[in-house]
Design a protein around this motif. Sequence first.
Motif, PDB file in Angstrom:
ATOM      1  N   ASP A 114      -9.322  11.200 -43.250  1.00 37.14           N
ATOM      2  CA  ASP A 114      -8.838  12.521 -43.654  1.00 37.14           C
ATOM      3  C   ASP A 114      -9.202  12.730 -45.121  1.00 37.14           C
ATOM      4  OD1 ASP A 114      -7.551  14.924 -43.967  1.00 37.14           O
ATOM      5  OD2 ASP A 114      -5.524  14.098 -43.922  1.00 37.14           O
ATOM      6  N   VAL A 115     -10.163  13.629 -45.380  1.00 38.11           N
ATOM      7  CA  VAL A 115     -10.566  13.938 -46.749  1.00 38.11           C
ATOM      8  C   VAL A 115      -9.695  15.094 -47.240  1.00 38.11           C
ATOM      9  CG1 VAL A 115     -12.445  14.610 -48.281  1.00 38.11           C
ATOM     10  CG2 VAL A 115     -12.928  13.214 -46.253  1.00 38.11           C
ATOM     11  N   VAL A 116      -8.857  14.831 -48.235  1.00 37.97           N
ATOM     12  CA  VAL A 116      -7.929  15.830 -48.745  1.00 37.97           C
ATOM     13  C   VAL A 116      -8.444  16.332 -50.088  1.00 37.97           C
ATOM     14  CG1 VAL A 116      -5.545  16.328 -49.375  1.00 37.97           C
ATOM     15  CG2 VAL A 116      -6.039  14.630 -47.592  1.00 37.97           C
ATOM     16  N   VAL A 117      -8.653  17.630 -50.197  1.00 40.19           N
ATOM     17  CA  VAL A 117      -9.202  18.219 -51.419  1.00 40.19           C
ATOM     18  C   VAL A 117      -8.076  18.731 -52.300  1.00 40.19           C
ATOM     19  CG1 VAL A 117     -10.721  19.993 -52.367  1.00 40.19           C
ATOM     20  CG2 VAL A 117     -11.321  18.847 -50.218  1.00 40.19           C
ATOM     21  N   GLY A 118      -8.145  18.366 -53.578  1.00 41.78           N
ATOM     22  CA  GLY A 118      -7.145  18.809 -54.545  1.00 41.78           C
ATOM     23  C   GLY A 118      -6.848  17.692 -55.524  1.00 41.78           C
ATOM     24  N   PRO A 119      -6.076  17.985 -56.567  1.00 39.68           N
ATOM     25  CA  PRO A 119      -5.698  16.933 -57.515  1.00 39.68           C
ATOM     26  C   PRO A 119      -4.994  15.792 -56.793  1.00 39.68           C
ATOM     27  CG  PRO A 119      -5.164  19.099 -58.393  1.00 39.68           C
ATOM     28  CD  PRO A 119      -5.557  19.309 -56.967  1.00 39.68           C
ATOM     29  N   ALA A 120      -5.468  14.580 -57.009  1.00 37.71           N
ATOM     30  CA  ALA A 120      -4.938  13.437 -56.252  1.00 37.71           C
ATOM     31  C   ALA A 120      -3.449  13.236 -56.494  1.00 37.71           C
ATOM     32  CB  ALA A 120      -5.708  12.175 -56.631  1.00 37.71           C
ATOM     33  N   ALA A 172     -10.575   6.979 -59.615  1.00 35.47           N
ATOM     34  CA  ALA A 172     -10.638   8.385 -59.998  1.00 35.47           C
ATOM     35  C   ALA A 172     -10.575   8.480 -61.531  1.00 35.47           C
ATOM     36  CB  ALA A 172      -9.507   9.163 -59.320  1.00 35.47           C
ATOM     37  N   ASP A 173     -10.051   9.573 -62.044  1.00 38.90           N
ATOM     38  CA  ASP A 173     -10.011   9.736 -63.502  1.00 38.90           C
ATOM     39  C   ASP A 173      -9.088   8.690 -64.116  1.00 38.90           C
ATOM     40  OD1 ASP A 173      -7.296  11.824 -64.169  1.00 38.90           O
ATOM     41  OD2 ASP A 173      -7.972  11.404 -62.121  1.00 38.90           O
TER      42      ASP A 173
END
Length: 235
Positions: free
Chosen positions: A125-131, A153-154
């Motif tokens: 499940d690829v969830v788009v948005g700020p982690a 990530a960042d």
Amino acid sequence: MTTGAPDDLAGPTDPAATWDAVDAYFGPLVGEDDVLAAASERARAAGLPEIQVSAAQGRLLQLLALATGARRILEVGTLGGYSTIWLARALPPDGGTLVTCEIDPAHAAVARESLAAAGLSAVVDVVVGPAADTLRRLVDEGTEPFDLVFVDADKPSNPVYLDLAVRLSRPGTLVVVDNTVRGGAVADPRSTDPNVLGVREMVARIVDDPRLDATAVQTVGSKGYDGFVLARVRG
């Protein structure tokens, strides 16, 4: 697979070339296949930054997931889906789930294409948005704990990702955080680099958290000099 170093292998005066040569030597051991190579090329063609894990590091993540018997995996930072494929291939054939968080819709689109080519769309499940927002939502929903969490990530947000990852874990969950050595800069107390400061704050929190046992592993290779922090949630 041949053995022994070639006569012209770069010595200590050119460490980066040596690291590349060693990664190439162990390539047959790692076993990156055409699907993974195509995922890298797809990301490159789409103009994504070439900051994904190396093949050797991807195999390490897969082996860690297999060794822990992970049925539920959480990834923070999808990029083009290269590490996602390595991790998803560790899921058991009788069922398993991987949730991966990506802030950039264009990156997520590339990852979904590569995951489809790998035959893994049904389990990822690829969830788009700020982690951080995604992880907080999972906490609020009382989602089933994850068995392995990979954070890539960042770096300034590493302390936040760590805290949320632990909240989404169970006793025995393994949390792996990438890019924590920063070419050795993590040991420089004078550094003002936000990436370094994010790592240092995360490490400080792990040291003070009685729920975690942890270590750090320095790495060299085609991705340069860096490393992982690995933390296990205590039983």
